[in-house]
Design an enzyme around this catalytic site. Structure first.
Site, PDB file in Angstrom:
ATOM      1  N   SER A  83       0.829  -1.197   0.000  1.00  0.00           N
ATOM      2  CA  SER A  83       0.000   0.000   0.000  1.00  0.00           C
ATOM      3  C   SER A  83       0.871   1.258   0.000  1.00  0.00           C
ATOM      4  O   SER A  83       1.666   1.462  -0.915  1.00  0.00           O
ATOM      5  CB  SER A  83      -0.977  -0.047   1.176  1.00  0.00           C
ATOM      6  OG  SER A  83      -1.990   0.918   1.057  1.00  0.00           O
TER       7      SER A  83
ATOM      8  N   ASP B  68     -10.057  -4.077  -4.681  1.00  0.00           N
ATOM      9  CA  ASP B  68      -9.283  -3.052  -3.981  1.00  0.00           C
ATOM     10  C   ASP B  68      -9.413  -1.730  -4.736  1.00  0.00           C
ATOM     11  O   ASP B  68      -9.172  -1.684  -5.944  1.00  0.00           O
ATOM     12  CB  ASP B  68      -7.815  -3.483  -3.930  1.00  0.00           C
ATOM     13  CG  ASP B  68      -6.905  -2.525  -3.168  1.00  0.00           C
ATOM     14  OD1 ASP B  68      -7.366  -1.448  -2.752  1.00  0.00           O
ATOM     15  OD2 ASP B  68      -5.721  -2.870  -2.981  1.00  0.00           O
TER      16      ASP B  68
ATOM     17  N   HIS C  85      -7.812  -5.423  -0.356  1.00  0.00           N
ATOM     18  CA  HIS C  85      -6.674  -4.651   0.128  1.00  0.00           C
ATOM     19  C   HIS C  85      -6.250  -5.164   1.510  1.00  0.00           C
ATOM     20  O   HIS C  85      -7.080  -5.532   2.328  1.00  0.00           O
ATOM     21  CB  HIS C  85      -7.077  -3.174   0.230  1.00  0.00           C
ATOM     22  CG  HIS C  85      -5.946  -2.258   0.542  1.00  0.00           C
ATOM     23  ND1 HIS C  85      -5.132  -1.741  -0.426  1.00  0.00           N
ATOM     24  CD2 HIS C  85      -5.478  -1.779   1.728  1.00  0.00           C
ATOM     25  CE1 HIS C  85      -4.212  -0.963   0.129  1.00  0.00           C
ATOM     26  NE2 HIS C  85      -4.403  -0.978   1.440  1.00  0.00           N
TER      27      HIS C  85
END
Length: 365
Positions: A197, A292, A322
């Site tokens: 991320s 995601d 995610h």
């Protein structure tokens, strides 16, 4: 958990969560509900069950404080829990940064010889939350299953330290690892960077910074659902911006704290996707999740790397959400995805490492 459950010890909540995931598949399917399909994809049962359990929890405040958000993430680490990956030792380090010391943690698989590959890992959390502790599980997992040392970096967080503080710390940590590889037991010619991320964003930024500044460069980049361009919306953000853990509101909240200056959101040290030239960057494994909101920008970055002539594996896990790297202690589907990435990392680094290439491919008979 419900208001009543919120009064239960986190360790007990964690035991209950793991017990649910250990139930027979038909029971887990009944608890999760009918399969979820969107954009031509079907959500994995493990991911759907986790979302169902999260949905039973307390509602987050519309505008959380930074302190509350960090506490929630740290509590989640305790609840996810699970057995510690064995055969991996750790030691605390202090890394020099341009604006002060940076905490680090070195993960070393038992029996790994000196002069072996090293992964510099940057945790996710929107540049605002998360820590070396919240990503302890994935660092241990990668260390053991990729057979590499892992240096986890406790870079500075926003809003106390806004952009580009995290990027500065990430680059400083890599530079220190490259210049002090021997003291870390590592091969200076086989150092990779990785992250998930916002940490994937920072890993990509390190590769670009290292190329532009000269000096040592990573030989491989391991990017899990990286944030690559906060300056524009893509379809996946609208498709999956609610109900799949990371929300549209979360993304807005994070970027407003990390980079409140709108004009800076196209800077290549944040929006790596917008960098003019990606030629010469190290080979990459880019893993995205089908459900995601960051999916499309991660895939777009992999495409740009390929167009620039960079060897890249673009791997979209169609059925995942995610954050899947932090769920390795739960469902087998999460472990499968991280195991695949560990294999890619191990192979990519072995091709550069004088110490490991023979051992990795030795006969097993």
């Amino acid at each position: 958990m419900s208001t009543a459950m919120s009064r239960v010890a986190l360790s007990v909540q964690g035991a209950a969560l793991h017990a649910v995931f250990a139930l027979p598949r038909p029971v887990r399917r009944a608890l999760a509900g009918p399969p979820v399909r969107r954009d031509g994809l079907e959500l994995a049962l493990d991911a759907q069950l986790l979302l169902r359990m999260v949905a039973l929890g307390d509602r987050r405040p519309a505008v959380p404080s930074v302190e509350d958000a960090r506490a929630r993430v740290e509590a989640g680490r305790t609840i996810l829990g699970g057995p510690i990956v064995d055969g991996v030792g750790t030691r605390a380090l202090t890394l020099p940064g341009s604006d002060g010391p940076i905490p680090g943690r070195l993960y070393e698989p038992d029996g790994l010889p000196t002069g072996s590959p090293l992964l510099v890992y940057l945790h996710g959390g929107g540049w605002v939350v998360g820590s070396m502790d919240t990503h302890d599980g994935v660092c241990r997992y990668l260390a053991k299953h990729a057979n590499v040392r892992v240096l986890s970096v406790g870079y500075r967080l926003a809003p106390e330290y806004p952009f580009p503080a995290a990027a500065d710390d990430a680059y400083a940590a890599f530079r220190h690892a490259a210049e002090n590889a021997e003291s870390l037991g590592a091969d200076p010619l086989a150092i990779a960077v990785g992250g998930d991320s916002s940490g994937g964003n920072l890993a990509a930024v390190v590769c670009l910074d290292a190329l532009r500044r000269g000096g040592p460069r990573p030989v491989f980049q391991l990017l899990f659902y990286p944030a690559t361009d906060p300056s524009m919306r893509r379809p996946s953000r609208d498709l999956f911006g609610d109900g799949f853990l990371l929300t549209d509101d979360d993304m807005t909240w994070f970027i407003e704290r990390y980079c409140p200056d709108l004009s800076a959101r196209t800077d290549h040290r944040l929006a790596v996707l917008l960098a003019d030239d990606l030629r010469g960057l190290p080979p990459a494994y880019v893993a995205t999740a089908g459900f995601d909101p960051l999916r499309d920008e991660g895939n777009a970055y992999a495409d740009r790397l390929r167009e620039a002539g960079v060897p890249v594996v673009k791997r979209q896990h169609d059925d995942l959400i995610h954050g899947f790297v932090t769920f390795v202690s739960l469902g087998s589907r999460f472990r499968e995805a991280v195991s695949e990435a560990a294999g890619a990392l191990r192979t990519g680094l072995a091709l550069r490492s004088r110490a490991n290439v023979v051992d990795l491919f030795r006969p097993t008979g």
